[in-house]
Design a protein around this motif. Structure first.
Motif, PDB file in Angstrom:
ATOM      1  N   THR A 110     -65.025  19.959 -13.178  1.00  0.00           N
ATOM      2  CA  THR A 110     -64.113  19.025 -12.516  1.00  0.00           C
ATOM      3  C   THR A 110     -64.558  17.585 -12.750  1.00  0.00           C
ATOM      4  N   GLN A 111     -65.864  17.347 -12.658  1.00  0.00           N
ATOM      5  CA  GLN A 111     -66.379  16.001 -12.907  1.00  0.00           C
ATOM      6  C   GLN A 111     -66.142  15.574 -14.358  1.00  0.00           C
ATOM      7  N   LEU A 168     -59.811  26.367  -6.503  1.00  0.00           N
ATOM      8  CA  LEU A 168     -59.349  25.200  -7.258  1.00  0.00           C
ATOM      9  C   LEU A 168     -57.949  25.459  -7.779  1.00  0.00           C
ATOM     10  N   SER A 218     -67.641  22.775 -10.398  1.00  0.00           N
ATOM     11  CA  SER A 218     -67.751  21.381  -9.933  1.00  0.00           C
ATOM     12  C   SER A 218     -68.142  20.453 -11.082  1.00  0.00           C
ATOM     13  N   TRP A 231     -62.998  29.834 -11.134  1.00  0.00           N
ATOM     14  CA  TRP A 231     -62.155  28.692 -10.758  1.00  0.00           C
ATOM     15  C   TRP A 231     -61.264  29.081  -9.579  1.00  0.00           C
ATOM     16  N   ILE A 257     -63.774  16.609 -16.315  1.00  0.00           N
ATOM     17  CA  ILE A 257     -62.336  16.385 -16.483  1.00  0.00           C
ATOM     18  C   ILE A 257     -61.927  15.050 -15.877  1.00  0.00           C
ATOM     19  N   ASN A 258     -62.384  14.775 -14.673  1.00  0.00           N
ATOM     20  CA  ASN A 258     -61.971  13.558 -13.969  1.00  0.00           C
ATOM     21  C   ASN A 258     -62.631  12.289 -14.493  1.00  0.00           C
ATOM     22  N   ARG A 259     -63.913  12.364 -14.847  1.00  0.00           N
ATOM     23  CA  ARG A 259     -64.646  11.158 -15.231  1.00  0.00           C
ATOM     24  C   ARG A 259     -64.628  10.882 -16.733  1.00  0.00           C
ATOM     25  N   GLU A 260     -64.593  11.949 -17.538  1.00  0.00           N
ATOM     26  CA  GLU A 260     -64.709  11.752 -18.982  1.00  0.00           C
ATOM     27  C   GLU A 260     -63.511  12.289 -19.758  1.00  0.00           C
ATOM     28  N   ASP A 261     -62.449  12.635 -19.051  1.00  0.00           N
ATOM     29  CA  ASP A 261     -61.238  13.172 -19.687  1.00  0.00           C
ATOM     30  C   ASP A 261     -61.545  14.334 -20.630  1.00  0.00           C
TER      31      ASP A 261
END
Length: 140
Positions: free
Chosen positions: A45-46, A135, A42, A130, A48-52
């Motif tokens: 994932t954050q 996921l 988790s 994962w 990856i999604n928020r900070e590339d």
């Protein structure tokens, strides 16, 4: 059964003591290595999604093709030093190292940190975790 265990402990206190010491040392090692810049699925994932975050999969190419995290770059552990220049432009970005079980990612994490990468994390449990967390994987 319990009587046999008690008898064994009474007859072999040094062996049992050594086992307990090794068990405790292993538990401490596992807890420390999990906490040292390891991220859960988790948290990954954050990142990856928020900070590339850049995902670097250190498994061999044939394992990578069976399924990997979307956008992951495949740089096998054995070729990491040769191909580290591919990651130079991401020195200040978060980088997540992924292996099969999370056991070998620490070595790659240490190499990148030593090379000056600022935010290097390993995925705890690797690609196996994962998958067990249901996921998505990309198969190309």
């Amino acid at each position: 059964m319990i009587d046999q265990i008690i008898e064994f402990v009474m007859n072999n206190p040094l062996l049992v003591g050594a086992f307990v010491v090794v068990l405790l040392a292993w538990l401490v090692y596992e807890m420390r290595s999990a906490q040292s810049n390891g991220v859960s699925t988790s948290e990954a994932t954050q990142l990856i999604n928020r900070e590339d975050a850049i995902v670097v999969d250190t498994r061999e190419a044939k394992d990578f093709k069976t399924g990997h995290i979307a956008g992951a770059r495949n740089i096998p552990q054995s070729r990491l030093e040769d191909r580290m220049s591919e990651l130079d432009k991401f020195k200040s970005e978060p980088i997540i190292i992924v292996c099969k079980t999370g056991q070998t990612a620490g070595a790659a994490q240490a190499k990148l940190s030593k090379a000056g990468f600022e935010r290097v994390f390993k995925l705890q449990g690797g690609i196996m975790q994962w998958q067990s967390d249901s996921l998505p994987l990309v198969r190309k």
